[in-house]
Motif scaffolding. Structure first.
Motif, PDB file in Angstrom:
ATOM      1  N   LYS A  79      48.590  21.790  70.622  1.00 13.15           N
ATOM      2  CA  LYS A  79      48.278  22.817  71.622  1.00 13.15           C
ATOM      3  C   LYS A  79      49.500  23.672  71.928  1.00 13.15           C
ATOM      4  O   LYS A  79      49.410  24.882  72.089  1.00 13.15           O
ATOM      5  CB  LYS A  79      47.732  22.161  72.895  1.00 13.15           C
ATOM      6  N   LYS A  80      50.661  23.023  72.029  1.00 16.78           N
ATOM      7  CA  LYS A  80      51.892  23.769  72.264  1.00 16.78           C
ATOM      8  C   LYS A  80      52.510  24.111  70.911  1.00 16.78           C
ATOM      9  O   LYS A  80      53.006  23.244  70.204  1.00 16.78           O
ATOM     10  CB  LYS A  80      52.866  22.934  73.110  1.00 16.78           C
ATOM     11  N   ARG A  81      52.467  25.396  70.561  1.00 16.47           N
ATOM     12  CA  ARG A  81      52.885  25.820  69.229  1.00 16.47           C
ATOM     13  C   ARG A  81      54.292  26.421  69.253  1.00 16.47           C
ATOM     14  O   ARG A  81      54.657  27.120  70.187  1.00 16.47           O
ATOM     15  CB  ARG A  81      51.904  26.864  68.677  1.00 16.47           C
ATOM     16  N   ASN A  82      55.033  26.144  68.188  1.00 15.78           N
ATOM     17  CA  ASN A  82      56.321  26.798  68.009  1.00 15.78           C
ATOM     18  C   ASN A  82      56.160  27.958  67.027  1.00 15.78           C
ATOM     19  O   ASN A  82      55.045  28.293  66.620  1.00 15.78           O
ATOM     20  CB  ASN A  82      57.377  25.798  67.519  1.00 15.78           C
ATOM     21  N   MET A  83      57.251  28.571  66.607  1.00 19.35           N
ATOM     22  CA  MET A  83      57.184  29.735  65.732  1.00 19.35           C
ATOM     23  C   MET A  83      56.589  29.398  64.370  1.00 19.35           C
ATOM     24  O   MET A  83      55.875  30.212  63.783  1.00 19.35           O
ATOM     25  CB  MET A  83      58.588  30.324  65.569  1.00 19.35           C
ATOM     26  N   ILE A  84      56.882  28.196  63.869  1.00 16.98           N
ATOM     27  CA  ILE A  84      56.329  27.794  62.569  1.00 16.98           C
ATOM     28  C   ILE A  84      54.810  27.675  62.653  1.00 16.98           C
ATOM     29  O   ILE A  84      54.082  28.142  61.767  1.00 16.98           O
ATOM     30  CB  ILE A  84      56.952  26.455  62.110  1.00 16.98           C
ATOM     31  N   HIS A  85      54.328  27.058  63.723  1.00 20.31           N
ATOM     32  CA  HIS A  85      52.879  26.943  63.914  1.00 20.31           C
ATOM     33  C   HIS A  85      52.233  28.321  63.996  1.00 20.31           C
ATOM     34  O   HIS A  85      51.151  28.556  63.434  1.00 20.31           O
ATOM     35  CB  HIS A  85      52.567  26.152  65.195  1.00 20.31           C
TER      36      HIS A  85
END
Length: 416
Positions: free
Chosen positions: A75-81
């Motif tokens: 649910k909490k996405r970083n830049m890669i996601h």
């Protein structure tokens, strides 16, 4: 016996309402002369498992589970996601396509498949069917559980309009190259007929709704009932902003203040995955003694809650233009022939079903006072042991899974 390749990225033991539709088709197709060959993903994509759904599938069913490179996105996405999301058009299951196409082609040749059936979402699955049709010439039927581009809940962010245009093109390609298009609600069918009127004849679109399985009633996991309480039950997830129980909570808070004697005789069971913010509202409104947060349970146990209930709560999207949205839970609700407190817009397919059966009373989903008034009406009927209305048993029976699967089998016959 003729054979159908059933392409479904999600399949038991993965759980959820969308999985049940495909599982029931697979269960009953042999009854009508069709052997299903299931092609699905080996990886668990849906975060819940329900072994009882797998037990429902005939033991001799041929199920092929392939590899996939589909990532699990938190649910909490970083830049890669976010980057993976940008290139995964129309959805993350696009990374299943090469494996599914390879195995699907093998099975079509080996099993002498007569028809290809694909269900979505994920919508990328439709491209598996299109590719297999192109290389084998087998007729393709696609089944929309949700309306993809035509879903009124779909939001297009300004910076992603280019992606939206690509998805619209993909959407048109999939529909154009299918022999038949199955829609889960009557309003979806009308929307598709209007949108594709210039490229596809209206008769190519067929409605096959969700339903209930009478055999499930024999496998119910009993839930102990609290006697001398008016037991309300809601089953299903409460994860989105649009399916909002907060006004129901406000109604209970009002009741606690105005009539604590009745309030203390009411129990509300919420059965399913519930967003943390809604859990916090239970404490905010001081109703934790009334509201029971049961969490996700197996399908058989969720039926046990429905059986235990005195009345059922149905919560539907409250925003405008959601006529085509119909939760699959409504069909199991009507199977139990119990009063339904419907917090829903009356201009919707779901509401039409409730009216058709004669089992519900409607309340404005964003008006706590109206909800409280309708809740007290049902409470008084329960206290006096009075039936709410005469149900239409004939209309209930048309939503049985066996009959709905026969419609699909008949469609297969007309297509091959």
């Amino acid at each position: 016996m003729k054979k159908a390749l059933i392409i479904s990225c999600y399949f038991p033991p993965q759980g959820g309402g969308g999985v049940q539709r495909t599982a029931k088709f697979v269960k009953y197709l042999p009854t009508y002369g069709w052997k299903p060959i299931v092609l699905t993903s080996k990886k668990q994509i849906i975060p819940v498992l329900d072994q009882t759904l797998l037990e429902d599938i005939p033991s001799d069913t041929h199920i092929i589970r392939t590899r996939t490179l589909q990532p699990r996105i938190p649910k909490k996405r970083n830049m890669i996601h976010h980057l993976i999301y940008v290139i995964s058009i129309p959805d993350f299951s696009i990374w299943w396509i090469p494996f599914a196409v390879f195995e699907g082609f093998k099975q079509i040749k080996k099993e002498k498949i007569n028809v290809i059936y694909v269900t979505g979402d994920p919508f990328s699955s439709y491209f598996i069917g299109c590719i297999l049709k192109f290389f084998t010439g087998k007729p393709l039927i696609i089944d929309f559980r949700d309306a993809w581009i035509l879903d009124p809940r779909r939001h297009v962010r300004t910076l992603m309009k280019w992606r939206d245009q690509i998805e619209k093109l993909m959407f048109k390609i999939c529909v154009k190259h299918s022999e038949k298009v199955v829609l889960a609600t009557p309003s979806m069918k009308k929307d598709f007929q209007k949108y594709f009127g210039s490229i596809k004849h209206p008769e190519k679109f067929i409605t096959i709704t969700n339903g209930f399985d009478t055999e499930d009633m024999e496998k119910i996991e009993n839930v102990k009932k609290e006697k001398n309480y008016f037991n309300l039950v809601y089953t299903g997830s409460l994860q989105s902003v649009s399916r909002n129980p907060s006004y129901l909570f406000k109604a209970l808070c009002l009741l606690k203040t105005d009539n604590p004697e009745i309030y203390n005789k009411i129990r509300l069971y919420l059965v399913g995955n519930i967003d943390e913010k809604y859990k916090q509202l239970v404490y905010k409104y001081g109703i934790k003694d009334c509201v029971k947060l049961e969490g996700y349970v197996s399908h058989n146990k969720s039926l046990g809650y429905l059986k235990m209930a005195d009345s059922l709560v149905f919560i539907m999207e409250s925003q405008n233009n959601v006529r085509q949205i119909t939760s699959g839970k409504i069909f199991e609700y009507i199977a139990f022939k119990k009063p339904i407190l419907a917090l829903a817009n009356q201009d919707s397919d779901a509401s039409d079903i409730i009216k058709e059966i004669g089992s519900g009373i409607f309340a404005n989903p964003i008006d706590e006072k109206d909800i409280l008034a309708k809740l007290l009406y049902l409470y008084n009927l329960w206290e006096k042991n009075v039936e709410m209305t005469q149900l239409s048993l004939e209309n209930i029976s048309k939503y049985r899974r066996e009959g709905l699967t026969k419609k699909l089998a008949d469609l297969f016959e007309k297509t091959v």
